[in-house]
Scaffold this motif. Sequence first.
Motif, PDB file in Angstrom:
ATOM      1  N   PHE A  11       0.803  -1.219   0.000  1.00 43.55           N
ATOM      2  CA  PHE A  11       0.000   0.000   0.000  1.00 43.55           C
ATOM      3  C   PHE A  11       0.836   1.269   0.000  1.00 43.55           C
ATOM      4  O   PHE A  11       0.396   2.309  -0.412  1.00 43.55           O
ATOM      5  CB  PHE A  11      -0.989  -0.017   1.162  1.00 43.55           C
ATOM      6  CG  PHE A  11      -2.136  -0.938   0.894  1.00 43.55           C
ATOM      7  CD1 PHE A  11      -3.070  -0.618  -0.069  1.00 43.55           C
ATOM      8  CD2 PHE A  11      -2.269  -2.144   1.552  1.00 43.55           C
ATOM      9  CE1 PHE A  11      -4.122  -1.474  -0.371  1.00 43.55           C
ATOM     10  CE2 PHE A  11      -3.313  -2.998   1.279  1.00 43.55           C
ATOM     11  CZ  PHE A  11      -4.244  -2.671   0.305  1.00 43.55           C
ATOM     12  N   VAL A  12       2.099   1.137   0.468  1.00 46.02           N
ATOM     13  CA  VAL A  12       2.951   2.320   0.472  1.00 46.02           C
ATOM     14  C   VAL A  12       4.252   1.998  -0.243  1.00 46.02           C
ATOM     15  O   VAL A  12       4.898   0.998   0.051  1.00 46.02           O
ATOM     16  CB  VAL A  12       3.269   2.776   1.925  1.00 46.02           C
ATOM     17  CG1 VAL A  12       4.160   4.010   1.894  1.00 46.02           C
ATOM     18  CG2 VAL A  12       1.987   3.052   2.672  1.00 46.02           C
ATOM     19  N   GLY A  19      10.312  12.491  -0.373  1.00 45.93           N
ATOM     20  CA  GLY A  19       9.482  13.167  -1.374  1.00 45.93           C
ATOM     21  C   GLY A  19       8.456  14.090  -0.740  1.00 45.93           C
ATOM     22  O   GLY A  19       8.021  13.873   0.396  1.00 45.93           O
ATOM     23  N   ASP A  20       8.047  15.100  -1.512  1.00 51.07           N
ATOM     24  CA  ASP A  20       7.106  16.082  -0.950  1.00 51.07           C
ATOM     25  C   ASP A  20       5.660  15.840  -1.396  1.00 51.07           C
ATOM     26  O   ASP A  20       4.772  16.611  -1.025  1.00 51.07           O
ATOM     27  CB  ASP A  20       7.541  17.523  -1.295  1.00 51.07           C
ATOM     28  CG  ASP A  20       7.787  17.710  -2.776  1.00 51.07           C
ATOM     29  OD1 ASP A  20       7.634  16.719  -3.533  1.00 51.07           O
ATOM     30  OD2 ASP A  20       8.118  18.834  -3.187  1.00 51.07           O
ATOM     31  N   VAL A  21       5.431  14.790  -2.203  1.00 52.64           N
ATOM     32  CA  VAL A  21       4.037  14.445  -2.552  1.00 52.64           C
ATOM     33  C   VAL A  21       3.831  12.932  -2.408  1.00 52.64           C
ATOM     34  O   VAL A  21       4.779  12.150  -2.499  1.00 52.64           O
ATOM     35  CB  VAL A  21       3.653  14.855  -4.006  1.00 52.64           C
ATOM     36  CG1 VAL A  21       3.567  16.357  -4.161  1.00 52.64           C
ATOM     37  CG2 VAL A  21       4.589  14.249  -5.022  1.00 52.64           C
ATOM     38  N   ILE A  22       2.590  12.554  -2.153  1.00 53.54           N
ATOM     39  CA  ILE A  22       2.231  11.132  -2.133  1.00 53.54           C
ATOM     40  C   ILE A  22       1.091  10.949  -3.133  1.00 53.54           C
ATOM     41  O   ILE A  22      -0.010  11.498  -2.936  1.00 53.54           O
ATOM     42  CB  ILE A  22       1.783  10.668  -0.733  1.00 53.54           C
ATOM     43  CG1 ILE A  22       2.953  10.811   0.258  1.00 53.54           C
ATOM     44  CG2 ILE A  22       1.309   9.211  -0.770  1.00 53.54           C
ATOM     45  CD1 ILE A  22       2.558  10.543   1.701  1.00 53.54           C
ATOM     46  N   LEU A  23       1.386  10.224  -4.221  1.00 55.44           N
ATOM     47  CA  LEU A  23       0.331   9.936  -5.194  1.00 55.44           C
ATOM     48  C   LEU A  23      -0.484   8.777  -4.631  1.00 55.44           C
ATOM     49  O   LEU A  23       0.078   7.733  -4.299  1.00 55.44           O
ATOM     50  CB  LEU A  23       0.931   9.553  -6.550  1.00 55.44           C
ATOM     51  CG  LEU A  23       1.955  10.529  -7.161  1.00 55.44           C
ATOM     52  CD1 LEU A  23       2.491   9.987  -8.491  1.00 55.44           C
ATOM     53  CD2 LEU A  23       1.350  11.909  -7.365  1.00 55.44           C
ATOM     54  N   VAL A  24      -1.766   8.965  -4.494  1.00 56.66           N
ATOM     55  CA  VAL A  24      -2.640   7.902  -3.962  1.00 56.66           C
ATOM     56  C   VAL A  24      -3.401   7.333  -5.162  1.00 56.66           C
ATOM     57  O   VAL A  24      -4.326   7.957  -5.677  1.00 56.66           O
ATOM     58  CB  VAL A  24      -3.597   8.446  -2.887  1.00 56.66           C
ATOM     59  CG1 VAL A  24      -4.423   7.304  -2.299  1.00 56.66           C
ATOM     60  CG2 VAL A  24      -2.798   9.141  -1.792  1.00 56.66           C
ATOM     61  N   VAL A  25      -2.947   6.132  -5.599  1.00 49.72           N
ATOM     62  CA  VAL A  25      -3.333   5.681  -6.944  1.00 49.72           C
ATOM     63  C   VAL A  25      -4.288   4.497  -6.930  1.00 49.72           C
ATOM     64  O   VAL A  25      -4.112   3.530  -6.185  1.00 49.72           O
ATOM     65  CB  VAL A  25      -2.069   5.283  -7.749  1.00 49.72           C
ATOM     66  CG1 VAL A  25      -2.437   5.088  -9.224  1.00 49.72           C
ATOM     67  CG2 VAL A  25      -0.977   6.310  -7.631  1.00 49.72           C
ATOM     68  N   ARG A  33       5.257   7.642  -2.774  1.00 45.01           N
ATOM     69  CA  ARG A  33       5.878   8.893  -2.318  1.00 45.01           C
ATOM     70  C   ARG A  33       6.916   9.333  -3.337  1.00 45.01           C
ATOM     71  O   ARG A  33       7.804   8.556  -3.709  1.00 45.01           O
ATOM     72  CB  ARG A  33       6.511   8.694  -0.945  1.00 45.01           C
ATOM     73  CG  ARG A  33       7.024   9.993  -0.376  1.00 45.01           C
ATOM     74  CD  ARG A  33       7.159   9.968   1.108  1.00 45.01           C
ATOM     75  NE  ARG A  33       7.657  11.249   1.595  1.00 45.01           N
ATOM     76  CZ  ARG A  33       7.916  11.498   2.844  1.00 45.01           C
ATOM     77  NH1 ARG A  33       7.717  10.573   3.766  1.00 45.01           N
ATOM     78  NH2 ARG A  33       8.380  12.684   3.217  1.00 45.01           N
ATOM     79  N   ALA A  34       6.791  10.561  -3.771  1.00 41.59           N
ATOM     80  CA  ALA A  34       7.623  11.019  -4.890  1.00 41.59           C
ATOM     81  C   ALA A  34       8.042  12.472  -4.703  1.00 41.59           C
ATOM     82  O   ALA A  34       7.499  13.183  -3.848  1.00 41.59           O
ATOM     83  CB  ALA A  34       6.830  10.875  -6.183  1.00 41.59           C
TER      84      ALA A  34
END
Length: 319
Positions: A11-12, A19-25, A33-34
């Motif tokens: 899940f993660v 990274g400063d963003v987390i794409l929740v896909v 985390r990217a």
Amino acid sequence: MDLDNGEELDFVKDIALNGDVILVVGEQKVSLRAHSQCLVCSSKVFSAMLGPHWSEGKNLSQESPKEIPLIEDDAHALYAICCVIHHRNDLVPATFSPRQLLQIAIEVDKYDLHTALLYARAQWLQNKRNTTDPIELAYLMAAAFLFDDMEMFREHALALILQHHGSYIKLLEDSPLCQILPTNTTCLLEERRNRLRAEVGEILLKEAENSCSCGWGKSRSSRYRDLLSEYTPLKMLEAPISQVIERIKTVSKDCMKRELHQAPSGFGSSTYAKSYYHEPAEYITALAEKVETAKRRASICLDCVRSNGGTESCRFKHE
Ligand SMILES: [Zn+2]
Ligand SMILES: [Zn+2]
């Protein structure tokens, strides 16, 4: 990791630990985390989404990474893409199923990641040349279409023509395929396969003609006549063209012995009066060239499917 095995993603996924963003896909909500900067540099769409004019792009920080929901996207595909654009070659999956590769192509097209994925996708498309399943070949053809890869599109379309002898209608019943491939694709596949069958039939007819009166020529022609009577027009419909071509080439290779063509008497000093050797290698090369010419004519390139089916203005040289 090998995504061909249908392996579930955790899940993660920390592609970038800070990274400063987390794409929740996807519906399964896989977190990737990217670094926003990697996404921005690789994609015009992410560049707009994470720019100053959208709320997603404001107040980004490593300390409290912002979640970006991408529910409609494919988690495996975006994971592989993020690995590539973050230079995480240690994490990039080694292989993909044709279906997964098509998913990647859909995401690449959606987020305009063509340049960033240029070399990775060339590598992935190359690795899948050995499948013979028609739906898998069509997925690879559709992926090549979205990647705008002329050579790979032509190769996978030709593989469908050579290796599949059944109907192409079921390609239209497949949801991603009928949405991605232009509507004329199945017609073109059928049309060019018909052409290739006719071309292969012509090659057989020519080789079966008794072109030389000596023993070597007679035995060679008779082998081709046997093949011709085996592959009648209706039998040609029931066999993959690749199989017929293999049989034709096998006859050519079986006649490998170099034999003297004895000049007949009674022609004085004319050309006909000279003896010479039949060189099997030359016949094998000439036959292979005829087959390749036929394949080029029957190929479908990106310009064929984007036009009305004519080949005159194609960038790929059919003739
Ligand atoms: Zn001869
Ligand atoms: Zn073309």
